[in-house]
Design an enzyme around this catalytic site. Structure first.
Site, mmCIF file in Angstrom:
data_model
loop_
_atom_site.group_PDB
_atom_site.id
_atom_site.type_symbol
_atom_site.label_atom_id
_atom_site.label_comp_id
_atom_site.label_asym_id
_atom_site.label_seq_id
_atom_site.Cartn_x
_atom_site.Cartn_y
_atom_site.Cartn_z
ATOM 1 C CD GLU A 1 -3.098 -1.124 2.076
ATOM 2 O OE1 GLU A 1 -3.117 -0.203 2.916
ATOM 3 O OE2 GLU A 1 -3.947 -2.019 2.043
ATOM 4 C CE LYS B 1 -10.617 -3.474 4.265
ATOM 5 N NZ LYS B 1 -9.886 -4.696 4.688
HETATM 6 P P1 PGA Z 1 -6.468 -5.952 2.413
HETATM 7 O O1 PGA Z 1 -6.206 -5.294 3.805
HETATM 8 O O2 PGA Z 1 -5.123 -6.419 1.923
HETATM 9 O O3 PGA Z 1 -7.359 -7.148 2.686
HETATM 10 O O4 PGA Z 1 -7.102 -4.967 1.527
HETATM 11 C C1 PGA Z 1 -6.477 -3.956 4.095
HETATM 12 C C2 PGA Z 1 -6.977 -3.858 5.522
HETATM 13 O O5 PGA Z 1 -6.885 -4.833 6.269
HETATM 14 O O6 PGA Z 1 -7.522 -2.837 5.915
HETATM 15 ZN ZN ZN Z 2 -7.591 -4.691 8.208
#
Ligand code: PGA
Ligand code: ZN
Length: 426
Positions: A204, A336
């Protein structure tokens, strides 16, 4: 005249991790269009909407031709002629086409791209930006929570914890908040440079965790904040995404990078120690998704001085959020859109968190693109916090920069207050 859907087109595009993903474009009779791209996670909760992949040899099994075909062959015919502004009705059609609990038939990546594209098309049809379509008069901008050092599944498990993030606490405007974050990011970069050659970035956009132990990253981050002249825990604090589901098995916590296995109580003692020794104001998934007992215990122990955030534990599911609130597990929901699979279900999860008196964090995924839907949802739903990864790489800065544009268009709004005002270093 009611504007209706006249075309739903899907195509394969690419995300920040070199993987294919689904883009959907929705067109309306009055000539408006909306477009969205499905994000993808690396550390996924077992209860979240299915990220449908083709399997087989091509692209390591990660191709999305089936999800793309599901949009054009099965979803599109069911939506043609539907009023584009009827988001709940359109999302109900998606629910009816695939009633499986995790959308394993159509793919959550197919449904989320359609649902978001419909939202953007409806906003365009109303002549409004998506955030304004959702909320005509926002009064505040979500506070950013920004990754500085990666870890866990985002950095080949070099350390166990997944995200070492910062939250600017004293900043009152988005511009100032991101400036504080950038000062810390650059400062931590200088510390890593002093320690040895640069080892690259995590998924990220944060620094690669070139450290021997989880706690060392915490110490570097705290030092990085302090060296900017900003006060750790007062101006800028730390937030951890522990993502403990990744290393919890049968109530035991396996810290692979430290070669330690801890039972529930010992693990909780470790995390509580970190909270006592470092300026930490939020912990996400401190317990595994199948360990509600520990999640309650964490909330009980530290919930008054830190956000206890449920991600894999809640998977943006309104029912799970209600159940967790009823038992005193967590005090904040990570929201999300691709965990839920549709905009309507995600909005319900956000409302469930609000109804429980919780804070909310709208979040992107580790696999992202130039799509900026999350910035619009966060403002449109009046979320407390926005989480999209680091302050580097375009798929991350696209979201922060969109937040800056929205704020500018609104003439400059205050940031949402962070629920924890400060944590003086103990
Ligand atoms: P992810 O993790 O890799 O599943 O997108 C992001 C998160 O845990 O917030
Ligand atoms: Zn997370």
């Amino acid at each position: 005249m009611t504007d209706v859907v006249t075309a739903v087109h899907a195509r394969r595009v690419w995300d920040s991790r070199g993987r294919p993903t689904v883009e959907v474009e929705v067109s309306t009779r009055l000539g408006h269009r909306g477009r969205a791209i499905a994000p993808a996670g690396a550390s996924r909760g077992s209860g979240e909407a299915t990220d449908l992949r083709d399997g087989g040899a091509r692209l390591g099994g990660l191709d999305v031709r089936r999800a793309v075909a599901n949009v054009t062959e099965r979803i599109a015919p069911a939506l043609l002629g539907h009023p584009v502004g009827d988001q709940p009705g359109i999302d109900a059609v998606l629910d009816a086409l695939d009633p499986s609990p995790t959308r394993s038939d159509l793919g959550g990546n197919a449904t989320v791209a359609v649902s978001l594209a419909v939202l953007h098309a409806a906003a365009a049809s109303a002549g409004l930006s998506t955030w304004r379509y959702l909320n005509p008069r926002p009064t505040r901008i979500p506070r950013p929570q920004v990754q500085v050092i990666g870890g866990g599944a985002h950095a080949a498990r070099r350390v166990d914890l997944q995200d070492f993030m910062v939250v600017p606490l004293s900043a009152t405007r988005i511009d100032e908040a991101l400036e504080h974050v950038a000062e810390v990011y650059l400062s931590v970069g200088r510390i890593f440079a002093e320690r040895g050659p640069a080892l690259g970035v995590a998924d990220e956009g944060g620094f690669w965790p070139a450290v021997a132990r989880n706690e060392e990253a915490l110490a570097i981050l705290t030092d990085g904040i302090g060296r900017t002249g900003l006060v750790p825990g007062v101006d800028v604090a730390i937030s951890l995404d522990i993502a403990a589901s990744e290393f919890e098995r049968d109530g035991r916590y396996h810290l692979a990078s430290e070669d330690r296995v801890l039972d529930r109580d010992a693990w909780r003692a470790v995390v509580e120690r970190w909270l006592a020794d470092y300026p930490v104001v939020a912990v996400e998934d401190p317990a595994g998704e199948h360990d509600p007992e520990s999640m309650r215990a964490f909330t009980d122990a530290v919930g008054d001085r830190a956000l206890v955030v449920g991600d894999d534990f809640l998977v943006t599911d309104p029912a799970r959020i209600e159940a967790a609130a009823a038992t005193g597990a967590c005090n904040t929901a990570l929201i999300k859109v691709n965990q839920a699979g549709t905009v309507t279900r995600t909005a319900r999860a956000h409302q469930a968190a609000r109804a429980a008196g919780w804070s909310t964090i709208v979040s992107a995924r580790s696999g992202e693109t130039e799509d900026v839907s999350v910035a619009h949802l966060a403002v449109g739903w009046d979320a407390d916090v926005l989480k999209v990864g680091s302050i580097t790489r375009s798929e991350r800065t696209a979201k922060w920069n969109e937040l800056i544009r929205i704020d500018d268009e609104l003439g400059g709004l205050p940031l949402a207050p962070f629920p924890i005002r400060s944590v003086a270093r103990r």
